[in-house]
Design a protein around this motif. Structure first.
Motif, mmCIF file in Angstrom:
data_model
loop_
_atom_site.group_PDB
_atom_site.id
_atom_site.type_symbol
_atom_site.label_atom_id
_atom_site.label_comp_id
_atom_site.label_asym_id
_atom_site.label_seq_id
_atom_site.Cartn_x
_atom_site.Cartn_y
_atom_site.Cartn_z
ATOM 1 N N THR A 145 0.836 -1.200 0.000
ATOM 2 C CA THR A 145 0.000 0.000 0.000
ATOM 3 C C THR A 145 0.872 1.252 0.000
ATOM 4 O O THR A 145 1.905 1.303 0.680
ATOM 5 N N SER A 147 0.695 5.818 -0.265
ATOM 6 C CA SER A 147 -0.008 7.090 -0.392
ATOM 7 C C SER A 147 0.870 7.988 -1.238
ATOM 8 O O SER A 147 2.098 8.017 -1.060
ATOM 9 N N LEU A 175 -3.664 4.197 -1.354
ATOM 10 C CA LEU A 175 -4.614 4.599 -0.319
ATOM 11 C C LEU A 175 -5.084 6.035 -0.487
ATOM 12 O O LEU A 175 -6.223 6.362 -0.138
ATOM 13 N N ARG A 196 -3.413 10.565 6.821
ATOM 14 C CA ARG A 196 -4.645 10.013 7.401
ATOM 15 C C ARG A 196 -4.600 8.488 7.430
ATOM 16 O O ARG A 196 -5.069 7.853 8.370
ATOM 17 N N GLU A 197 -4.075 7.882 6.390
ATOM 18 C CA GLU A 197 -3.888 6.436 6.337
ATOM 19 C C GLU A 197 -2.456 6.109 6.745
ATOM 20 O O GLU A 197 -1.595 6.991 6.821
ATOM 21 N N THR A 198 -2.204 4.822 7.004
ATOM 22 C CA THR A 198 -0.848 4.377 7.333
ATOM 23 C C THR A 198 -0.384 3.387 6.271
ATOM 24 O O THR A 198 -0.553 2.172 6.413
#
Length: 268
Positions: A145, A147, A175, A196-198
């Motif tokens: 994943t 960002s 993400l 905001r996401e990891t």
């Protein structure tokens, strides 16, 4: 011999308990205040039929304070004045800290001259894109994943779009995709969205100065896992590796790597 009398006192954890010793201070559960047992204000309220149902007792002042109660202004005026001063001082510090937290992390105008010769983002190449994917897919990386962040110039936006397309085509997950201007009031909104996401990794395609500003906000106001520092091409510190096109860097952190394109400026 009559049985020993027991008293109900309030502990530092706010939980009542039985004691053979009477309390030395009284308090009001709803008002969260404590005072002397002969407090005129409390006695007047009791005489009117109030207060008693919510009255509590403490063994000492320390216990009352730890339970979250404040001193009575009527029967303990000096203690109350000291408590009020401390509270106001704490409030002022909280306000100053909040202002500092949300203050724009602009690079001082006096330092901007150091960034005047930074290159503007140039169009990416397929060789560079392949090298960047390789940096993330190195053996044992387990990066799935990501960002993605990019500045709003055409080259960075196109590079970001090309990367996300290639990453998804290879089975990876994106993400978030976040963009930002080259100049902004605080960079708080894009910094918050970017973290905001990891993800397993962050990928950045951006003009150097805007990313330097954003990274300061990331470090100050979010859970960004590292202070990003992208060294100059003449740095002797082997903290980063470069792609064959000389435009991609990777900075390894304890939690996740950050790959940034087109930035040589210190951003921390």
């Amino acid at each position: 011999m009559p049985p020993e009398r027991a008293y109900t006192l309030l502990g530092a954890d706010g939980v009542p308990y039985r004691s053979t010793t009477p309390g030395t201070l009284g308090g009001h559960r709803r008002g969260r205040l404590y005072g002397r047992l002969d407090c005129p204000s409390a006695l007047r309220a009791i005489a009117r039929g109030h207060y008693v149902a919510r009255r509590v007792f403490f063994p000492d002042e320390t216990t009352a304070i730890r339970a979250g109660y404040r001193p009575c202004a009527v029967c303990l005026p000096a203690t109350y004045a000291r408590w009020k001063r401390n509270r106001e001082s704490a409030s002022i510090m909280d306000i100053l800290e909040e202002r500092q937290q949300h203050r724009s992390p602009l690079i001082p105008a006096s330092d901007l001259a150091e960034y005047s010769d930074l290159p503007f983002p140039s169009p990416h190449t397929e060789v560079e894109l392949t090298a960047l994917i390789g940096l993330l897919r190195y053996p044992g990386s387990r990066i799935e994943t990501v960002s993605v962040g990019h500045s709003r110039d055409d080259a960075s936006g196109t590079a970001s779009e090309a990367f996300t397309t290639a990453w998804r085509a290879g089975g990876g997950t994106v993400l978030a995709v976040v963009d930002w201007p080259e100049s902004a009031a605080s960079w708080l909104r894009p910094a918050t969205r970017l973290t905001r996401e990891t993800p397993d990794a962050w990928v950045i395609a951006a003009a150097p100065l805007g990313f330097a500003q954003l990274a300061r906000r990331l470090h100050r106001s979010t859970d960004w896992p590292l202070t990003v520092r992208l060294p100059s091409p003449h740095s002797r510190t082997p903290a980063c590796s470069r792609s064959p096109e000389q435009t991609s860097w990777t900075v390894c952190a304890a939690r996740a790597p950050t790959v940034a394109r087109g930035a040589h400026a210190a951003a921390g």
